[in-house]
Design a protein around this motif. Sequence first.
Motif, mmCIF file in Angstrom:
data_model
loop_
_atom_site.group_PDB
_atom_site.id
_atom_site.type_symbol
_atom_site.label_atom_id
_atom_site.label_comp_id
_atom_site.label_asym_id
_atom_site.label_seq_id
_atom_site.Cartn_x
_atom_site.Cartn_y
_atom_site.Cartn_z
ATOM 1 N N GLY B 47 19.542 42.034 42.838
ATOM 2 C CA GLY B 47 19.269 43.212 43.442
ATOM 3 C C GLY B 47 20.104 44.439 42.646
ATOM 4 O O GLY B 47 20.897 44.023 41.580
ATOM 5 N N VAL B 48 20.014 45.731 42.766
ATOM 6 C CA VAL B 48 20.666 46.693 42.215
ATOM 7 C C VAL B 48 21.206 47.707 43.248
ATOM 8 O O VAL B 48 20.748 47.957 44.405
ATOM 9 N N SER B 49 22.414 47.802 43.353
ATOM 10 C CA SER B 49 23.371 48.721 44.177
ATOM 11 C C SER B 49 24.496 49.251 43.744
ATOM 12 O O SER B 49 24.762 49.005 42.609
ATOM 13 N N VAL B 50 25.021 50.108 44.398
ATOM 14 C CA VAL B 50 26.217 50.865 43.996
ATOM 15 C C VAL B 50 27.414 50.520 45.115
ATOM 16 O O VAL B 50 28.453 50.858 45.172
ATOM 17 N N HIS B 51 27.068 49.216 45.615
ATOM 18 C CA HIS B 51 27.850 48.690 46.603
ATOM 19 C C HIS B 51 29.258 48.455 46.172
ATOM 20 O O HIS B 51 30.396 48.872 46.781
ATOM 21 N N TRP B 52 29.524 48.121 44.660
ATOM 22 C CA TRP B 52 30.936 47.539 44.301
ATOM 23 C C TRP B 52 31.688 49.062 43.995
ATOM 24 O O TRP B 52 32.824 48.836 44.067
ATOM 25 N N PHE B 53 30.948 49.935 43.457
ATOM 26 C CA PHE B 53 31.510 51.451 43.621
ATOM 27 C C PHE B 53 32.522 51.777 44.948
ATOM 28 O O PHE B 53 33.350 52.171 45.014
ATOM 29 N N TYR B 54 31.477 51.395 45.893
ATOM 30 C CA TYR B 54 32.086 51.749 47.394
ATOM 31 C C TYR B 54 33.356 50.956 47.560
ATOM 32 O O TYR B 54 34.356 51.253 48.111
ATOM 33 N N ASP B 55 32.952 49.696 47.169
ATOM 34 C CA ASP B 55 33.994 48.814 47.661
ATOM 35 C C ASP B 55 35.441 49.021 46.841
ATOM 36 O O ASP B 55 36.495 48.749 47.350
ATOM 37 N N LEU B 56 35.367 49.594 45.701
ATOM 38 C CA LEU B 56 36.472 50.011 45.069
ATOM 39 C C LEU B 56 37.533 51.142 45.767
ATOM 40 O O LEU B 56 38.650 50.807 45.537
ATOM 41 N N PHE B 57 36.733 51.775 46.424
ATOM 42 C CA PHE B 57 37.542 52.682 47.203
ATOM 43 C C PHE B 57 38.034 51.930 48.690
ATOM 44 O O PHE B 57 38.792 52.550 49.302
ATOM 45 N N GLU B 58 37.991 50.903 49.142
ATOM 46 C CA GLU B 58 38.171 50.295 50.081
ATOM 47 C C GLU B 58 39.681 49.597 49.873
ATOM 48 O O GLU B 58 39.849 49.309 48.543
ATOM 49 N N LYS B 59 40.321 49.060 50.834
ATOM 50 C CA LYS B 59 41.370 48.386 50.637
ATOM 51 C C LYS B 59 41.156 47.048 49.775
ATOM 52 O O LYS B 59 40.440 46.427 50.372
ATOM 53 N N GLN B 60 41.774 46.760 48.884
ATOM 54 C CA GLN B 60 41.530 45.445 47.990
ATOM 55 C C GLN B 60 42.450 44.295 48.521
ATOM 56 O O GLN B 60 43.739 44.652 48.865
ATOM 57 N N ALA B 61 41.958 42.969 48.447
ATOM 58 C CA ALA B 61 42.788 42.024 48.991
ATOM 59 C C ALA B 61 44.070 41.820 47.728
ATOM 60 O O ALA B 61 45.167 41.744 48.115
ATOM 61 N N VAL B 62 43.583 41.972 46.492
ATOM 62 C CA VAL B 62 44.536 41.937 45.430
ATOM 63 C C VAL B 62 44.365 43.306 44.598
ATOM 64 O O VAL B 62 43.581 43.820 44.579
ATOM 65 N N GLY B 63 45.624 43.735 44.038
ATOM 66 C CA GLY B 63 45.733 44.794 43.212
ATOM 67 C C GLY B 63 45.615 45.987 43.764
ATOM 68 O O GLY B 63 45.329 46.041 45.062
ATOM 69 N N ASP B 64 46.401 47.058 43.140
ATOM 70 C CA ASP B 64 46.548 48.317 43.524
ATOM 71 C C ASP B 64 45.956 49.241 42.506
ATOM 72 O O ASP B 64 46.498 49.655 41.795
#
Lengths: 329, 279
Positions: B47-64
């Motif tokens: 599928g195609v989405s911009v989901h992961w770009f949204y995810d980028l702005f969420e609090k990440q489990a790892v990394g700052d």
Amino acid sequence: MNAPDKYLELINLTKKYGEVTAVDGISLTTGATQYVCILGPSGCGKSSLLRMIAGHEVVTSGDIVLEQNNITDLAPADRGSAMMFQSYALFPHLSVRDNVAFPLKMRGVEKSKRHGVAEQFLERVQLDILADRLPSQLSGGQQQRVALARAMITNPQIMLLDEPLSALDPFLRGKIRSELKALQRALAIPFIHVTHTQDEALALADLIVVMNDGHIEQAGPALEVYNTPRTEFVARFLGGHNIVEAEKGKVSIRSDRIKIGSKKTKNSLNATVSEIEYQGSKIVLLARSERDLEISAEIPDSDFFQNPIEVGESVLLSWKADDAHLLAG
Amino acid sequence: MEPRSRSFYALAIFFGLFILFLYGPVITIGILSFQGPRGGLTFPMNGVSVHWFYDLFEKQAVGDIWGSFRRSFVLGLMVMVCTVVFSVMCGLAFRSRFRGSGLLFYLIITSLIIPSILISLGVGLIFNILDWEVHWSTSGMGSQLTWTLPFGILIMFAVFNRFDKSYEEAARDLGASWWQTIRFVVLPIIAPSLIGVALFGFTLSYDEFARTLLTSGSKNTLPLEIFGMTTNVTTPVLYALGTLTTVFSLIIILGFLLIAYLLRRRQERHGSDAGSGLV
């Protein structure tokens, strides 16, 4: 016209670059309203001399005195001199108006005032309508005039010009040449003009200074230098002169004083015509003498066509004793 | 048109392959960053989405991500300013042949060929010996400058080689002081080249990795953070980050080009009637 004298005095001026001596103990005095041309081949030290007067080159030894002030070690701007560069050195990022107003800006004159003054100076060189242009949008002659206006706005006591006409095409060169002379007359300050072009120096100069290898070969009024070159170098560099061995030594004879004669005298020689050049009002005849000496004779076109001569013909070339001028050394 | 030789086509194909090799990886990551929400790190696309770009702005489990982006951006600006200032000063100084100038020049250039990881190690070691704390804004900036400064200096050498000295002499002749000559004549004339040096300084710093590796201290710059994430993060959010930073770099470059363009326009505005009335 040349009084009062001793306006600019160069006293034993020397410039060395390491071991190389570019200017070798030059002494020269010029008048207050003289147009001075320093004439010489490239590498003779004439540019170094000018740049020392301007303050862009440190003097190795000797003194420069302008109006009784010793300016030898002063900063360029404190000397009362203005320099015109060969490339004009107009600031490429500034408009014509801002280029001319630059010296005033450096002195802290406010914008509207300095622009007003700049435009007056641009009017004097008839470029006020181009005040908004950038230098790259002007022709060579226009750039030259902007550079002049910019130099004039500093109110100089002496103008220094480094080969100002060499970047122009021949047609424009003659036009700007007469403009320079007129400007010098109007400003009534001395112009020191460095050039390697003989006719430029003859046309402009009240005083011609012929330089060679760091020293002065001859300095004098244009007429005097052309009629009585002091040395063989001067005669050859000015052109239009023949060097002939005479009893007392080498003499120079102007090419236009050599006639095609019929009677063999002390002041004549036999030669074979090697080249004939048509130059409009005159014919230049190149001939080789029996002693393999190259002689040039300038003959008015009317005289020539009355008695045409062919290449390869033998001719007798003669001159008046008074026209042969003994050379030094 | 002249007929093309056969070698033209062979070379054209070779060149095409080279371009593909050059940009293929970036394009691949670009495509994969639009992976569907259930997609993985590799093809096929789910599928195609911009989901992961949204995810980028969420609090990440790892990394700052955003912290490291901010650090990289500030560090890039610091390095850029230092590179421009010192390159210009160096370019001015090297115009006259002073004693030892040749040796100094080679010393500066040498730091380009010393392996970057060694510089990183060395700077870290010195800080350790002196008992200073390694930090991205001190040791990190220092080791990045060993990379950006030689580039900046080489550009300035080329610029001043072509610079007509009579501009400065004319300025001095017209009454400008030494500083006024630099401020009103030299700097404006070389301004377009300074934009190039600034761009070099910023982008070289922004994606510098090896020299920053052992000198950034406890807080990572963005390239280090991304590298850390490749071993921990298992979702295409990594690709989204890659795409975003690439776009950011492009925007920076375009920004600089725009500044250069506007500078030139501002100069040319003076002469809008160019061409009329030439004598």
